[in-house]
Design an enzyme around this catalytic site. Structure first.
Site, PDB file in Angstrom:
ATOM      1  CE  LYS A 204     -13.008  -1.597 -44.401  1.00 22.08           C
ATOM      2  NZ  LYS A 204     -13.621  -0.989 -45.566  1.00 22.08           N
ATOM      3  NE  ARG A 245      -8.470   3.039 -48.101  1.00 24.00           N
ATOM      4  CZ  ARG A 245      -8.570   2.816 -46.790  1.00 24.00           C
ATOM      5  NH1 ARG A 245      -8.953   1.638 -46.329  1.00 24.00           N
ATOM      6  NH2 ARG A 245      -8.293   3.786 -45.937  1.00 24.00           N
TER       7      ARG A 245
END
Ligand code: PMM
Length: 269
Positions: A204, A245
């Site tokens: 991210k 994840r």
């Protein structure tokens, strides 16, 4: 949980697995690298992304889910749409990963309750086009906890059993870098809700900012944020997260193996 975005426009692996055969092969590879689940998504949620319609989303994911399920790879479906979730479960998906926590589609709770599958409820405040405007908090930990708790209550009221619920802080979704770090530091406050927690920091943009070069240019996504992803994933598991994840499974699996071999430091048993 390995990430398999069957989309032409994901922020970090955009387009690479839009081809069906390449997607299936990558899912099998992630399983071999240590993923217990492969999370298949057909709609990009990157900030600002435009929506695709449900038919296109299903068209992208269903053949991949069928093929991976037939190959013995446990698959979760990353969708906010009840119809896509229902079709995916029929195609073999074993759980629903809903980044809207049930908010985007009021039929989702019914579908999940009827199927009896696990439901990952992520903290979410709005679709990608406007989510960065919604990143306003007085106390991000307390507000995310309270909003997740409301989503859990709604799921329970719809007949989803408590042992099928997994929560997720939703890093980067209506959250800036500081919000993500604060939530990471306080995972225990979210775990005190009493549900397994999925932590999804992989590649991210706040990791790109952390790793910016001397001129301030963020480290690009691709493979260049995977060491940071593995580090933050281990810290999350050590703090009690149920799962992580990630895009690049092997590095995180290796880092978790080291953590296990050293006696799982940090995890209170
Ligand atoms: N992030 C993305 C997509 N799906 N699902 C969950 N449960 N949690 C997340 O943080 C999350 C998600 C963002 O895009 P990516 O698929 O490229 O990571």
């Amino acid at each position: 949980m390995g990430i398999l975005n069957v989309t032409p426009d994901s922020f970090s692996d955009g387009g690479r697995y839009a081809d069906r055969d390449a997607a299936v092969a990558h899912g099998i590879e992630m399983r071999a690298d240590g993923a217990h689940l492969v999370d298949v998504g057909g709609e990009s949620t990157r900030p600002g992304a435009a929506r695709v319609d449900a038919a296109e989303e299903s068209r992208r994911v269903l053949p991949v889910i069928r093929a991976l399920s037939a190959a013995g790879v446990p698959v979760t479906i990353d969708t906010t749409r009840a119809t896509v979730a229902a079709d995916a479960i029929e195609a073999g998906a074993v759980a629903v990963n809903d980044v809207s926590g049930g908010l985007a589609d009021s039929d989702m709770a019914t579908v999940v309750a009827a199927a009896g599958v696990p439901w990952i409820l992520m903290h979410w405040r709005g679709h990608s086009q406007r989510m960065q405007q919604l990143a306003v908090y007085h106390d991000v930990v307390a507000e995310v906890r309270a909003e997740l708790s409301q989503r859990v209550d709604a799921a329970l009221a719809a007949g989803v059993s408590a042992d099928r619920i997994i929560i997720d802080p939703g890093l980067g979704f209506a959250k800036g870098a500081e919000h993500n770090w604060t939530l990471t530091r306080h995972l225990g406050d979210l775990l005190s809700l009493g549900f397994p927690l999925l932590f999804a920091a992989s590649r991210k943009s706040y990791l790109g900012s952390l790793l910016a070069g001397p001129d301030g240019t963020p480290r690009p996504a691709g493979g260049q944020r995977d060491a940071a992803t593995a580090a933050t994933s281990v810290l999350a598991v050590a703090a009690g997260a149920w799962g992580v994840r990630v895009h690049q499974v092997r590095d995180t699996a290796d880092a978790l193996a080291v953590w296990s071999a050293t006696g799982r430091p940090g995890l209170s048993r």
